[in-house]
Design a protein around this motif. Structure first.
Motif, PDB file in Angstrom:
ATOM      1  N   PHE A  25      10.782  61.789  43.175  1.00 28.32           N
ATOM      2  CA  PHE A  25      11.013  60.682  42.242  1.00 28.32           C
ATOM      3  C   PHE A  25       9.713  60.230  41.582  1.00 28.32           C
ATOM      4  CE2 PHE A  25      14.960  59.844  44.794  1.00 28.32           C
ATOM      5  CZ  PHE A  25      15.852  60.047  43.757  1.00 28.32           C
ATOM      6  N   SER A  26       8.630  60.241  42.321  1.00 26.40           N
ATOM      7  CA  SER A  26       7.338  59.851  41.743  1.00 26.40           C
ATOM      8  C   SER A  26       6.948  60.786  40.605  1.00 26.40           C
ATOM      9  CB  SER A  26       6.252  59.849  42.823  1.00 26.40           C
ATOM     10  OG  SER A  26       6.550  58.926  43.857  1.00 26.40           O
ATOM     11  N   LEU A  27       7.207  62.080  40.786  1.00 24.89           N
ATOM     12  CA  LEU A  27       6.817  63.073  39.781  1.00 24.89           C
ATOM     13  C   LEU A  27       7.662  62.985  38.512  1.00 24.89           C
ATOM     14  CD1 LEU A  27       6.208  66.197  42.056  1.00 24.89           C
ATOM     15  CD2 LEU A  27       4.489  64.953  40.734  1.00 24.89           C
ATOM     16  N   VAL A  28       8.933  62.618  38.638  1.00 28.29           N
ATOM     17  CA  VAL A  28       9.792  62.594  37.446  1.00 28.29           C
ATOM     18  C   VAL A  28       9.884  61.206  36.817  1.00 28.29           C
ATOM     19  CG1 VAL A  28      11.156  64.550  38.216  1.00 28.29           C
ATOM     20  CG2 VAL A  28      11.915  62.244  38.788  1.00 28.29           C
ATOM     21  N   LEU A  29       9.478  60.156  37.529  1.00 32.12           N
ATOM     22  CA  LEU A  29       9.629  58.793  37.019  1.00 32.12           C
ATOM     23  C   LEU A  29       8.318  58.118  36.649  1.00 32.12           C
ATOM     24  CD1 LEU A  29      12.387  57.456  39.459  1.00 32.12           C
ATOM     25  CD2 LEU A  29      12.682  58.330  37.140  1.00 32.12           C
ATOM     26  N   TYR A  30       7.164  58.728  36.981  1.00 32.62           N
ATOM     27  CA  TYR A  30       5.891  58.085  36.631  1.00 32.62           C
ATOM     28  C   TYR A  30       5.738  57.844  35.129  1.00 32.62           C
ATOM     29  CZ  TYR A  30       3.741  62.232  34.610  1.00 32.62           C
ATOM     30  OH  TYR A  30       3.437  63.275  33.780  1.00 32.62           O
ATOM     31  N   THR A  69      17.571  70.262  26.055  1.00 33.70           N
ATOM     32  CA  THR A  69      18.154  69.228  25.190  1.00 33.70           C
ATOM     33  C   THR A  69      17.474  67.887  25.416  1.00 33.70           C
ATOM     34  OG1 THR A  69      20.275  70.385  25.359  1.00 33.70           O
ATOM     35  CG2 THR A  69      20.305  68.167  24.444  1.00 33.70           C
ATOM     36  N   SER A  70      17.118  67.607  26.658  1.00 29.35           N
ATOM     37  CA  SER A  70      16.470  66.334  26.987  1.00 29.35           C
ATOM     38  C   SER A  70      15.063  66.233  26.413  1.00 29.35           C
ATOM     39  CB  SER A  70      16.417  66.159  28.504  1.00 29.35           C
ATOM     40  OG  SER A  70      17.711  66.189  29.073  1.00 29.35           O
ATOM     41  N   LEU A  71      14.504  67.350  25.984  1.00 25.21           N
ATOM     42  CA  LEU A  71      13.180  67.315  25.364  1.00 25.21           C
ATOM     43  C   LEU A  71      13.188  66.633  24.002  1.00 25.21           C
ATOM     44  CD1 LEU A  71      11.689  70.856  26.151  1.00 25.21           C
ATOM     45  CD2 LEU A  71      10.810  68.651  26.928  1.00 25.21           C
ATOM     46  N   ILE A  72      14.355  66.583  23.354  1.00 24.19           N
ATOM     47  CA  ILE A  72      14.426  66.033  21.993  1.00 24.19           C
ATOM     48  C   ILE A  72      13.972  64.568  21.945  1.00 24.19           C
ATOM     49  CG2 ILE A  72      15.963  65.520  20.056  1.00 24.19           C
ATOM     50  CD1 ILE A  72      17.642  67.931  20.902  1.00 24.19           C
ATOM     51  N   ALA A  97       2.027  65.029  26.398  1.00 19.47           N
ATOM     52  CA  ALA A  97       2.573  65.925  27.420  1.00 19.47           C
ATOM     53  C   ALA A  97       2.875  65.177  28.718  1.00 19.47           C
ATOM     54  CB  ALA A  97       1.591  67.060  27.695  1.00 19.47           C
ATOM     55  N   LEU A  98       2.195  64.063  28.948  1.00 21.93           N
ATOM     56  CA  LEU A  98       2.467  63.271  30.152  1.00 21.93           C
ATOM     57  C   LEU A  98       3.873  62.671  30.151  1.00 21.93           C
ATOM     58  CD1 LEU A  98      -1.034  61.635  30.503  1.00 21.93           C
ATOM     59  CD2 LEU A  98       0.172  62.758  32.376  1.00 21.93           C
ATOM     60  N   LEU A  99       4.554  62.714  29.007  1.00 21.21           N
ATOM     61  CA  LEU A  99       5.923  62.216  28.925  1.00 21.21           C
ATOM     62  C   LEU A  99       6.962  63.288  29.277  1.00 21.21           C
ATOM     63  CD1 LEU A  99       5.700  60.264  25.536  1.00 21.21           C
ATOM     64  CD2 LEU A  99       5.627  59.295  27.837  1.00 21.21           C
ATOM     65  N   LEU A 100       6.539  64.546  29.379  1.00 22.66           N
ATOM     66  CA  LEU A 100       7.481  65.644  29.553  1.00 22.66           C
ATOM     67  C   LEU A 100       8.390  65.519  30.784  1.00 22.66           C
ATOM     68  CD1 LEU A 100       5.313  68.724  28.475  1.00 22.66           C
ATOM     69  CD2 LEU A 100       7.228  67.691  27.238  1.00 22.66           C
ATOM     70  N   PRO A 101       7.922  64.998  31.925  1.00 30.45           N
ATOM     71  CA  PRO A 101       8.841  64.866  33.066  1.00 30.45           C
ATOM     72  C   PRO A 101      10.051  63.982  32.794  1.00 30.45           C
ATOM     73  CG  PRO A 101       6.578  64.774  33.833  1.00 30.45           C
ATOM     74  CD  PRO A 101       6.517  64.745  32.336  1.00 30.45           C
ATOM     75  N   LEU A 102      10.010  63.153  31.726  1.00 26.46           N
ATOM     76  CA  LEU A 102      11.192  62.368  31.377  1.00 26.46           C
ATOM     77  C   LEU A 102      12.380  63.259  31.038  1.00 26.46           C
ATOM     78  CD1 LEU A 102       9.793  59.481  29.133  1.00 26.46           C
ATOM     79  CD2 LEU A 102      10.768  59.272  31.423  1.00 26.46           C
ATOM     80  N   ALA A 103      12.099  64.497  30.613  1.00 28.27           N
ATOM     81  CA  ALA A 103      13.167  65.439  30.268  1.00 28.27           C
ATOM     82  C   ALA A 103      13.726  66.158  31.488  1.00 28.27           C
ATOM     83  CB  ALA A 103      12.639  66.468  29.263  1.00 28.27           C
ATOM     84  N   MET A 104      13.182  65.910  32.650  1.00 32.63           N
ATOM     85  CA  MET A 104      13.588  66.600  33.874  1.00 32.63           C
ATOM     86  C   MET A 104      14.377  65.639  34.767  1.00 32.63           C
ATOM     87  SD  MET A 104      13.446  69.519  35.491  1.00 32.63           S
ATOM     88  CE  MET A 104      12.161  70.323  34.520  1.00 32.63           C
ATOM     89  N   PRO A 105      15.725  65.691  34.739  1.00 29.79           N
ATOM     90  CA  PRO A 105      16.506  64.831  35.641  1.00 29.79           C
ATOM     91  C   PRO A 105      16.122  65.067  37.096  1.00 29.79           C
ATOM     92  CG  PRO A 105      17.926  65.856  33.992  1.00 29.79           C
ATOM     93  CD  PRO A 105      16.579  66.513  33.870  1.00 29.79           C
ATOM     94  N   ALA A 106      16.165  64.007  37.879  1.00 28.43           N
ATOM     95  CA  ALA A 106      15.711  64.099  39.266  1.00 28.43           C
ATOM     96  C   ALA A 106      16.513  65.117  40.062  1.00 28.43           C
ATOM     97  CB  ALA A 106      15.791  62.720  39.927  1.00 28.43           C
TER      98      ALA A 106
END
Length: 541
Positions: free
Chosen positions: A144-149, A524-527, A89-98
């Protein structure tokens, strides 16, 4: 028939040249002298661009380290409440564009938003006077810290997981506690991977346009776009781009250096279930909070806001226009993904079939487009395409009095080509990884039976690497779907996508109307995030 080394050499040279045309265009502006606009930027705005970019870089570096490294260490060595699902679940912010996250937090935290409105009801109007401004440099750093960590978390977790348990056990037998072992043993061993993760996060920060533009933070990307579109000054925009690329170049060198250093700590040691330390009481609560907070703020809160906006506006926005936007976005992403993966397969196959070092070097050169921010890339592509269109139009008009108009610029070709240049590296890495797992002995056996290079690729390689091909297709598809600045500059007239619609609604302060297209992009980015989490499970299993 087996292709000759000359064929692979010439074909990879041609592809590498075509795919790096934007870089050659940029390089040509090194020798251009500055005009009045450039001098004005030097005297006024350029120092602000540099300072804001540096503050963003240092702030995001600190923020991603603070969020990513502790979470990676806890997930790698401890068992606590929720650790089994928190690790993916710690990878989920990767699906959220900044830029989408920026829209949601603006809607939540601005003066008219639900947070300040609720606080004013409890504490009165005076509370808004000290409430921090979300559209600020500090807000951009936090966003940016929240979506790129996850970049830092992912590479740090891989390094901590492969760290030798024996080294940690030896440190404990010498009297070092958990904290001391972490700082003196585990952290130095993982340092190259951590640096690589931070570098990737900073490259994404420098390349961003949508979030900083929405927050009103002047950086190189906003300055380049403003100079090109507002002042119609391509020369100055390209010179600004060169300054930005110097920042990116430094980060690439740091990332390459850290990757070379990985050989000092990566091993084959796997962490068994018995090696995890069970946490209880306050330590259990603390570990859960450290890992859950980034997920809450980086994904759950903005996703919840997007869902709320989508539900409240679905009745008016879920119409034929929305489905047309979806069709435009998905068809464009699919066409680009197929074309990009096809080129990636050819380049990877050329690298495998040829023993020439030049071929391998040309394939590496083809990777370079990923380092160019979308705003810079789009303008660098417009220049040669516009020159080509003008040359062809002048020729036909002078000789036949026929105007050919726009042939390449302002068309879908320009968009697909730009996406291919930017995201070819994503596809190449996946394709090369799949191709490397096929033993060369299989190629030799097929050749002894008279199979040609194309037959070997079609009947042996492609079927065996289908998982890698599908992964590459999905990764490029999602990257195209999320891309904003390239699409904004190069899209054909009256051709909108989901990202463009979300951007336009947010620019008009109609944030709720941006919810539906933004939510579809996130879903879609969750895939690829799900694919990545499954790969992590296999490696840790």
């Amino acid at each position: 028939m087996t292709k000759s080394p000359k064929f692979w050499l010439l074909s990879t040279l041609l592809l590498a040249f075509v795919l790096t045309i934007p870089i050659w265009v940029l390089a040509s502006f090194v020798f251009q002298s500055g005009n009045d606009n450039w001098q004005h930027l030097l005297d006024t705005l350029l120092p602000e661009y540099i300072i804001n970019s540096l503050v963003l870089m240092f702030g995001v570096a600190f923020g991603t380290l603070l969020l990513g490294v502790p979470a990676a260490w806890l997930i790698s060595h401890y068992q606590f409440t929720g650790s089994r699902w928190l690790h993916w679940a710690l990878l989920l912010p990767l699906a959220m564009p900044a830029y989408i996250s920026a829209y949601t937090y603006t809607g939540l935290l601005e003066f008219e938003g639900p947070v300040q409105s609720a606080l004013r009801e409890v504490f009165g109007f005076g509370i808004s006077q000290w409430f921090p401004e979300v559209r600020s440099l500090g807000g951009a750093v936090l966003l940016f810290s929240l979506v790129l960590y996850p970049y830092v978390y992912l590479l740090s977790r891989s390094a901590f997981g492969s760290s030798s348990q024996k080294a940690l056990e030896v440190s404990r037998t010498l009297g070092a506690g958990p904290v001391k072992s972490f700082f003196q043993v585990a952290l130095p061993m993982a340092r190259p991977a951590i640096i690589a993760g931070v570098t990737l996060a900073l490259m994404e920060t420098l390349a961003d346009f949508g979030a900083v533009q929405h927050f009103g933070v002047d950086t190189f990307t906003t300055g380049i776009y403003r100079t090109w579109s507002g002042l119609d000054d391509t020369n100055t925009a390209m010179q600004l781009s060169l300054v930005l690329l110097s920042f990116v170049g430094i980060l690439i060198l740091v990332e390459r250096w850290s990757r070379q250093q990985q050989r000092y700590y990566v091993g084959d040691v796997k962490t068994d279930a018995s090696d995890y330390v069970q946490l209880t009481g306050k330590k259990n609560v603390f570990a859960f909070a450290v890992c859950f907070l980034p997920i809450l703020l980086g994904f759950l809160v903005p996703s919840g806001q997007l869902l709320y906006w989508s539900l409240t506006t679905a009745e008016t926005n879920l119409n034929s226009d929305f489905f047309e936007l979806t069709w435009n976005s998905f068809s464009l992403a699919l066409i680009t993904a197929v074309a990009t993966v096809a080129v990636a397969v050819f380049l990877a196959y050329a690298k495998r079939m040829s023993n020439l070092s030049r071929v391998k070097q040309f394939v590496q050169v083809a990777h370079l487009g990923y380092a160019v921010p979308g705003t810079v890339l789009a303008i660098a592509i417009i220049i040669p395409l516009a020159w080509f269109d003008k040359t062809v139009d002048d020729f036909f008009y002078e000789n036949y009095e026929i105007s050919t108009g726009l042939i390449l610029s302002g068309t879908l070709f320009a968009l697909v080509f730009a996406y291919m240049v930017r995201f070819l590296s994503v596809a190449l890495q996946s394709v090369e990884s799949g191709l490397a797992r096929i033993k060369p002995s299989m190629d030799d056996s097929a050749r002894t039976l008279g199979a040609s290079s194309w037959t070997i690729m079609g009947r042996i390689h492609l079927p065996l690497m289908h998982t890698s091909l599908i992964t590459a297709l999905i990764l490029v598809f999602v990257e195209v779907l999320k891309e904003l600045p390239t699409t904004l500059i190069l899209r054909p007239f009256n051709f909108d996508t989901l990202s463009i619609k979300a951007y336009e609604m947010a620019a008009d302060e109609r944030l709720a109307d941006a919810g539906l297209p933004a939510l579809l992009i996130v879903l879609t980015s969750l895939i690829p995030v799900i694919i990545l989490s499954k790969l992590m499970d296999k490696r840790s299993g």
